[in-house]
Design an enzyme around this catalytic site. Structure first.
Site, PDB file in Angstrom:
ATOM      1  N   SER A  89      -1.924   3.387  -2.764  1.00 10.30           N
ATOM      2  CA  SER A  89      -1.630   2.108  -3.413  1.00 10.30           C
ATOM      3  C   SER A  89      -1.490   2.325  -4.910  1.00 10.30           C
ATOM      4  O   SER A  89      -2.028   3.287  -5.462  1.00 10.30           O
ATOM      5  CB  SER A  89      -2.742   1.079  -3.130  1.00 10.30           C
ATOM      6  OG  SER A  89      -3.962   1.484  -3.718  1.00 10.30           O
ATOM      7  N   GLU A  93      -4.339  -1.424 -12.959  1.00  6.52           N
ATOM      8  CA  GLU A  93      -5.489  -0.719 -13.517  1.00  6.52           C
ATOM      9  C   GLU A  93      -5.691   0.668 -12.917  1.00  6.52           C
ATOM     10  O   GLU A  93      -6.253   1.544 -13.573  1.00  6.52           O
ATOM     11  CB  GLU A  93      -6.779  -1.532 -13.309  1.00  6.52           C
ATOM     12  CG  GLU A  93      -6.984  -2.639 -14.314  1.00  6.52           C
ATOM     13  CD  GLU A  93      -6.129  -3.845 -13.988  1.00  6.52           C
ATOM     14  OE1 GLU A  93      -5.966  -4.128 -12.789  1.00  6.52           O
ATOM     15  OE2 GLU A  93      -5.617  -4.482 -14.926  1.00  6.52           O
ATOM     16  N   ASN A  95      -4.352   3.717  -9.641  1.00  8.91           N
ATOM     17  CA  ASN A  95      -3.594   4.188  -8.488  1.00  8.91           C
ATOM     18  C   ASN A  95      -4.550   4.915  -7.555  1.00  8.91           C
ATOM     19  O   ASN A  95      -5.490   5.574  -8.008  1.00  8.91           O
ATOM     20  CB  ASN A  95      -2.475   5.150  -8.910  1.00  8.91           C
ATOM     21  CG  ASN A  95      -1.370   4.464  -9.679  1.00  8.91           C
ATOM     22  OD1 ASN A  95      -1.350   3.241  -9.819  1.00  8.91           O
ATOM     23  ND2 ASN A  95      -0.447   5.242 -10.195  1.00  8.91           N
ATOM     24  N   VAL A  96      -4.314   4.806  -6.251  1.00  2.00           N
ATOM     25  CA  VAL A  96      -5.150   5.477  -5.267  1.00  2.00           C
ATOM     26  C   VAL A  96      -4.275   6.451  -4.485  1.00  2.00           C
ATOM     27  O   VAL A  96      -3.195   6.086  -4.007  1.00  2.00           O
ATOM     28  CB  VAL A  96      -5.821   4.476  -4.304  1.00  2.00           C
ATOM     29  CG1 VAL A  96      -6.745   5.215  -3.332  1.00  2.00           C
ATOM     30  CG2 VAL A  96      -6.616   3.430  -5.090  1.00  2.00           C
ATOM     31  N   LYS A 109      -9.154   7.688  -6.512  1.00  2.00           N
ATOM     32  CA  LYS A 109      -8.765   6.529  -7.323  1.00  2.00           C
ATOM     33  C   LYS A 109      -8.717   6.947  -8.785  1.00  2.00           C
ATOM     34  O   LYS A 109      -9.722   7.421  -9.336  1.00  2.00           O
ATOM     35  CB  LYS A 109      -9.763   5.388  -7.124  1.00  2.00           C
ATOM     36  CG  LYS A 109      -9.331   4.059  -7.737  1.00  2.00           C
ATOM     37  CD  LYS A 109     -10.256   2.944  -7.264  1.00  2.00           C
ATOM     38  CE  LYS A 109      -9.749   1.569  -7.669  1.00  2.00           C
ATOM     39  NZ  LYS A 109     -10.618   0.487  -7.130  1.00  2.00           N
ATOM     40  N   GLU A 177     -14.587   7.990   0.378  1.00  2.00           N
ATOM     41  CA  GLU A 177     -14.119   8.025   1.756  1.00  2.00           C
ATOM     42  C   GLU A 177     -12.778   7.296   1.882  1.00  2.00           C
ATOM     43  O   GLU A 177     -12.587   6.231   1.292  1.00  2.00           O
ATOM     44  CB  GLU A 177     -15.171   7.346   2.635  1.00  2.00           C
ATOM     45  CG  GLU A 177     -14.790   7.191   4.089  1.00  2.00           C
ATOM     46  CD  GLU A 177     -15.783   6.329   4.849  1.00  2.00           C
ATOM     47  OE1 GLU A 177     -15.623   6.185   6.077  1.00  2.00           O
ATOM     48  OE2 GLU A 177     -16.724   5.794   4.213  1.00  2.00           O
ATOM     49  N   ASP A 220     -14.641 -10.692  -6.093  1.00  2.00           N
ATOM     50  CA  ASP A 220     -13.210 -10.845  -5.789  1.00  2.00           C
ATOM     51  C   ASP A 220     -12.995 -10.716  -4.287  1.00  2.00           C
ATOM     52  O   ASP A 220     -11.993 -10.160  -3.835  1.00  2.00           O
ATOM     53  CB  ASP A 220     -12.396  -9.787  -6.536  1.00  2.00           C
ATOM     54  CG  ASP A 220     -10.890 -10.057  -6.489  1.00  2.00           C
ATOM     55  OD1 ASP A 220     -10.512 -11.247  -6.432  1.00  2.00           O
ATOM     56  OD2 ASP A 220     -10.104  -9.098  -6.487  1.00  2.00           O
ATOM     57  N   ASP A 237     -12.810  -2.412  -2.872  1.00  2.00           N
ATOM     58  CA  ASP A 237     -12.640  -2.867  -4.262  1.00  2.00           C
ATOM     59  C   ASP A 237     -13.939  -3.388  -4.864  1.00  2.00           C
ATOM     60  O   ASP A 237     -14.074  -4.560  -5.225  1.00  2.00           O
ATOM     61  CB  ASP A 237     -11.553  -3.943  -4.349  1.00  2.00           C
ATOM     62  CG  ASP A 237     -10.207  -3.445  -3.877  1.00  2.00           C
ATOM     63  OD1 ASP A 237      -9.964  -2.228  -3.972  1.00  2.00           O
ATOM     64  OD2 ASP A 237      -9.408  -4.262  -3.396  1.00  2.00           O
TER      65      ASP A 237
END
Length: 284
Positions: A89, A93, A95-96, A109, A177, A220, A237
Site C-alpha cells: 500500500s 505518510e 508506504n508498506v 512500513k 507481521e 481511527d 494501523d
C-alpha cells in the site's frame, strides 16, 4: 464471512500493563542507520544502488533517502529482512512493502520524512507529552511516531488484541507481521460479506475494551482497518493510537464507537454507539 467456517477466535491476554503513566520517553537520537548512511562504505553503497535500481523501489527520493536506506541496510544486517517484494500500500505518510523475513513474509512500513506534512498526524500529536519537546522538527517527529507505533502494537498484543506482531524498528522503518492469506493481503471488513455479524461485533467491542483497559484508544477505528485473517479479526494501523491520558482520547473513542456501531448496523444488527462506549469503558 463468506467461504469461512467457525467463530472469530479471541486471543488470550498476556498480562499487559495497566493504564499507568505515559510511555517512556522516545529516543530519537542518531542511530547506527544514520551513521552508516553518513559513512557510505562500499557495501552500503552497493546495497543503496541495488535497492534504488530495483523496479519495485523506483520511487521518489523523499521515501528512500540515504538515511532510510541506512535503516533498511541495518535491518538486513540484523536478519530481519532477507529479500524485498513489491508495495502492499502507499499513502501520504507511509508506504508498506512486502518482504521476506527470517523465515516468513513480513510487512515493511516506511514513513516518509521529507514529504510528510503531518496534516493527518497533527490531531494525534497535540497534547501528547512524548512529542512536546520535538516541536516542528519533522525528522524527529517521524522517528518518534514510528517508535510509537511499535510500542502501541506491542502493548495491544500483550493485552490480547489481535494486531500485526511488531518485529523490529529502525529509524523511520517498522518491520511487522504481514497479515496475508495465500500471499495476498487480508481483506478488510468493508470488502467481505460477514456471515455472522453478531459474533464479529462482539469480538471487535471486546478488543476495544481490552485496548482501553491497557490504556490505549485506537483513534481511527473503522471497517477499513479491521481485517479477517485465519479465522480472526485483526486491528491494523496503530500508529495514531493515543493513551487514555491524551486530551482528545474521549473524543477519539466516541468516534471509534460511532464508526463501529454504524458499520455493524448496516450489517443488520441493532447497535448503539453510546452502549458500545459504555461497554468499552466499563461504565454502567
Amino acid at each position: 464471512m463468506s467461504n469461512t467456517e467457525g467463530e472469530f477466535g479471541l486471543l488470550d491476554p498476556e498480562g499487559a500493563e495497566g493504564v499507568g503513566d505515559e510511555w517512556e520517553e522516545i529516543d530519537v537520537s542518531d542511530t547506527e542507520a544514520d551513521r552508516v548512511a553518513r559513512k557510505r562504505d562500499r557495501e552500503f553503497d552497493q546495497f543503496r544502488k541495488r535497492i534504488k535500481d530495483a523496479d519495485q523501489f523506483k520511487v521518489e527520493a523523499s521515501v528512500f533517502d540515504d538515511a532510510t536506506l541506512g535503516a533498511l541496510y541495518q535491518l538486513v544486517q540484523h536478519g530481519h529482512i532477507r529479500a524485498f517484494g513489491g508495495p502492499i500500500s502507499t499513502g501520504k505518510e507511509a508506504n508498506v512493502y512486502e518482504a521476506l523475513g527470517e523465515d516468513e513474509q513480513v510487512a515493511v512500513k516506511v514513513y516518509r520524512i521529507n514529504a510528510s506534512d503531518f496534516r493527518d498526524m497533527r490531531e494525534y500529536l497535540i497534547g501528547d507529552p512524548r512529542f512536546e519537546e520535538l516541536g516542528g522538527d519533522k525528522k524527529r517527529v517521524v522517528l518518534a511516531w514510528t517508535r510509537k507505533e511499535y510500542a502501541n502494537l506491542e502493548r495491544a498484543r500483550k493485552a490480547g488484541v489481535r494486531v500485526p506482531t511488531p518485529i523490529a524498528v529502525e529509524r523511520n522503518v517498522l518491520v511487522m507481521e504481514y497479515i496475508a492469506t495465500d500471499g495476498e493481503r487480508a481483506k478488510r471488513l468493508n470488502e467481505v460479506r460477514i456471515e455472522n455479524p453478531e459474533t464479529a461485533y462482539n469480538v471487535v467491542r471486546e478488543y476495544m475494551h481490552r485496548l482501553n483497559e491497557a490504556g490505549l484508544i485506537h483513534g481511527d477505528l473503522s471497517e477499513y482497518n479491521i481485517v479477517f485473517h485465519d479465522g480472526q479479526l485483526v486491528f491494523l494501523d496503530m500508529g495514531q493510537a493515543v493513551t487514555v491520558h491524551h486530551p482528545n482520547s474521549e473524543a477519539f473513542l466516541r468516534r471509534d464507537c460511532e464508526n463501529v456501531a454504524n458499520f455493524f448496523a448496516r450489517q443488520g444488527l441493532e447497535t448503539d454507539a453510546d452502549d458500545l462506549y459504555a461497554f468499552v469503558t466499563g461504565e454502567p
